[in-house]
Design a protein around this motif. Sequence first.
Motif, PDB file in Angstrom:
ATOM      1  N   THR A  19     -23.405  44.159 -10.142  1.00 37.08           N
ATOM      2  CA  THR A  19     -23.451  42.695 -10.176  1.00 37.08           C
ATOM      3  C   THR A  19     -22.666  42.099  -9.013  1.00 37.08           C
TER       4      THR A  19
ATOM      5  N   CYS B 138     -22.459  34.810 -12.171  1.00 35.47           N
ATOM      6  CA  CYS B 138     -23.305  35.956 -11.841  1.00 35.47           C
ATOM      7  C   CYS B 138     -24.495  35.446 -11.029  1.00 35.47           C
TER       8      CYS B 138
ATOM      9  N   ARG C 262     -27.887  40.487 -10.136  1.00 35.11           N
ATOM     10  CA  ARG C 262     -27.547  41.623 -10.997  1.00 35.11           C
ATOM     11  C   ARG C 262     -28.717  42.594 -11.069  1.00 35.11           C
TER      12      ARG C 262
END
Length: 254
Positions: free
Chosen positions: A112, A123, A126
């Motif tokens: 990630t 995030c 990923r």
Amino acid sequence: MKEIPSEAASGDDDGVIAVRRAMRILEAFGVDDAQLTLAELSRRTGYHRSTVLRLARTLALDDYLAQRADGSWRLARASGWLGACYQATFNVHDVVEPMLRELSTATGESATFYVREGHQRICVQRIEGPKSIRHHVRVGTALPLELGGPGRVILAFSGEPGEPYETIRRSGYMISLGERDPEVSSISAPVYGINWTLLGAVCVSGPISRLTEACLQAHKALVLDAANRLSRAMMGTRRPSAPPPGAAFLPAWK
């Protein structure tokens, strides 16, 4: 001085070798180098001064280099134009996704990339690991900075004082064992952009039952190499300037 052997195969013609040598002259410059002497260019490239001078004069014909009155050399208009084109067309996801995919394949775990947004880490990219048992984080998810390896790495290399940040800065990475989620462990390292601006953190994570501290230590070299290559790509150079105080040292610039 013995010249560094060309990476071109022995069967390649002299033109290919000359082009690669010319590129190494340009790559010898860093963001802090307003100009470089002939001797310094020779030292950084490993080429004889006569070779450097010949290549520099050739590059100057098309405005990639310019010679100053004192005899030193600087990057010229054409080099600046290439840099501007690179920055204008650069897509971070085109670089991050394949790098994370490589890291996930090499470790067998999820990889990630997080960036800071205010007091949270987001995030932004990923790659899920291939194993059926894994923890899940969706792209766009916001998580706390002060819990978990990626957030603490971002804080550490943003200058957060005290522990554990001093230790993270000295190490250049962080292993987290169940800090944010008691069932998840991870190893994280910082990623930089132009002029050593901190961009975020790359991490490998998975179930703590599988990713023990010993296992994470075994993945350390892979994570640091991924952070290294991502930083290189973000900086747009193979030979960055020296890192500022507090920045993680990125070894093995190739």
